[in-house]
Write an enzyme that holds these catalytic residues in place. Sequence first.
Site, mmCIF file in Angstrom:
data_model
loop_
_atom_site.group_PDB
_atom_site.id
_atom_site.type_symbol
_atom_site.label_atom_id
_atom_site.label_comp_id
_atom_site.label_asym_id
_atom_site.label_seq_id
_atom_site.Cartn_x
_atom_site.Cartn_y
_atom_site.Cartn_z
ATOM 1 N N GLU A 60 -24.528 77.504 -58.926
ATOM 2 C CA GLU A 60 -24.990 78.639 -58.114
ATOM 3 C C GLU A 60 -24.844 79.943 -58.888
ATOM 4 O OE1 GLU A 60 -23.023 76.225 -56.944
ATOM 5 O OE2 GLU A 60 -24.414 75.248 -55.562
ATOM 6 N N HIS A 129 -20.951 71.884 -44.792
ATOM 7 C CA HIS A 129 -22.405 71.900 -44.603
ATOM 8 C C HIS A 129 -22.765 72.565 -43.281
ATOM 9 C CE1 HIS A 129 -21.503 68.566 -47.344
ATOM 10 N NE2 HIS A 129 -22.657 68.841 -47.916
#
Lengths: 324, 377
Positions: A60, A129
């Site tokens: 990321e 998540h």
Amino acid sequence: MTQMTMVTAINDALRSEMRADERVVLLGEDVGKEGGVFRVTAGLQQEFGEDRVVDTPLSETGIMGAAVGMALGGLRPVPEIQFADFIYPALDQLVNEASKYRYRSGGEYTCPMTVRVPVGGGIRGGHYHSQSPESMFIHTAGLKVVCPSNPYDAKGLLLSSIRDPDPVLFFEPKRVYRALKMDVPEEDYTVDLSSAKVVREGEHVTCVAYGAMLFEAVAAAEEVKQQGIDVEVIDLRTLWPLDADTVVESVKKTGRLCVVHEAARACGLGGEMVAEVCEKAFLHLEAPPRRITGWDTPFPYTLENEYLPLAHRITPALLETARY
Amino acid sequence: MEIQQSYPPSALPWGGDQEVFAVLDNEGHASASKDPRLPLALVKRIYETMLRGRIIDERLMKLQRQGRIGFHVGAEGEEAAIVASAAAMEPQDWLAPCYREVAAALYRGLPLQTYIDNMYGNADDTCLGRQMPDHVTARDQRYVSVTAPIGTQITQAVGLAWASKLKREDVVSAAYFGDGATSSNDFHAAMNFAGVFKTPCLFLLRNNGWAISVPADRQTASRTYADKGIAYGVPAVRCDGNDALAVYATVSAARARAAAGEGPTLIELVTYRLGPHTTSDDPTVYRDKAEVEEHAKADPIVRLRKYLEHQGAWTTEDEQRFTAEAQAELKGCIDKAENTPEPSIASMFEDVYATMPAHLAEQQRQCVEGPRAKKKH
């Protein structure tokens, strides 16, 4: 008009903007050949090639840093962070870089980019998540934060975001991704950023929500309607900069405010909204403003429906506020 | 010089003896086989910018000690690594600086007044006093706005190179960073992305021996910083960063590779930070004076001056004249900057977004009408 899910509508927006503007480049983990783990970018690499729909290494930091550089270099990157829960390695690039370039360079450099981020719970995803970290980014000067609740707004807001001259965090509530279909125009259209929408008019309580929780707010409003309480529901759509006027005007009418979000309560957007209303409509208030939010715990797996501020928690709050 | 791209590691130029490429000795004599034989006008321009940078640094250090500016990051001893590398890039190339490379922007024509206004954070400062001194921005010089978090510019340089590759422009990007930055997330991500996508970018690693107080052996267990290129499939070379001719030759070779589509290069510029990390640092706490004196013998400015003198291209009179002119120009810029007012209070709220949103307009009004506003407006 075509019936589209939010996944299809976002895919449609990306496709049409990539056709219209060759500066638009997608990058992220699994966004190319696979079309993203949620298939939001399905088919785009086939149409636009590997140079414009880029499967990146799993970093990321790298995705965001490279996207910032691409934006400085004149492209309109649309990086995807696979889940909001994985955005933290990219924070430095978002908080210190993308959001500060315009300011720190006196406008010499700008960073137009739209970071797509699947967000929120309700998909049995557990702590890693399901998170809703939007408040961190609202607290970051220089970023815009968007969160649509439905396919139509998703397409219109995404096109506005990509064309915006500033960096935008575009949170996609993954619980809504395939939950409903609605008519979405195939042609180009935009929904203005920083424009909240009154989705249900009412006189007794103002209920502000966004993303997946908008549907819970509407369901709760329907439920209390049977008891004669008329709730005005506002979909924020853009979380920052905030369309405070729409909320304040509504509260001046109803005198009562409930804010719903699945992000944790402390320092959440609900707190900001309550403060804003207290500062601007204090004498109109008939009841203490309420926040119906995720708890200040980590996001749980098994008990996620107890964590989320679903209709069963919103309904009693609306009733209590209306009858205060 | 030639940069090899191939494997196995034994074929790499830094394998085995880990040679540091150098052209000049400390007396300014060029190795006949390695001398890039640059036009003397170019070498003079590089030298003058290096010297000018040193003159500016010395003055700014004093201004900080006198309390006239708040802060300064000098580059004493690293002028060749900074200026000769910038000289070897093309004018259209992006420079993504760390915070010690303003001389690269000056080489490209950044007006000195613009830099000095930044040192004072006044109303003429390009970024309107929003950043500390030495956080320069220079769009016209394609010199990206300076940031303090270590390493973030390295991934951005990869993105800049990526953009030029997609746009099929002859534009290469160069990221400057220090040895400490090789430990950052961004160094890893940038090297990895650049290796995978073969982006046209240069990683200009100024190994100046110290990351504030932490020496090289506490920064990495690699034999050299250049070794780090192996893991990423990024060709890497070591170069004497105090040797302007070696720096120029190495960077222009790497730039040619990048422009030819052959991908990135990591260049370890072996140099030494003769001064403190910044004006806020006291290096006597963590390193011996003797070490500094030893490294001062390889002062890049002295070496290049001697080279020019050997070529008959520079004299003591040239040195005196140039120094006097540079000091006079600097004094004029300082005088002007000190007589320029602070940025307006209203400007604090501008450039957060392209269009000022309602909440900032409201806060701007509150601040401008606030109790401390009168004397500023």
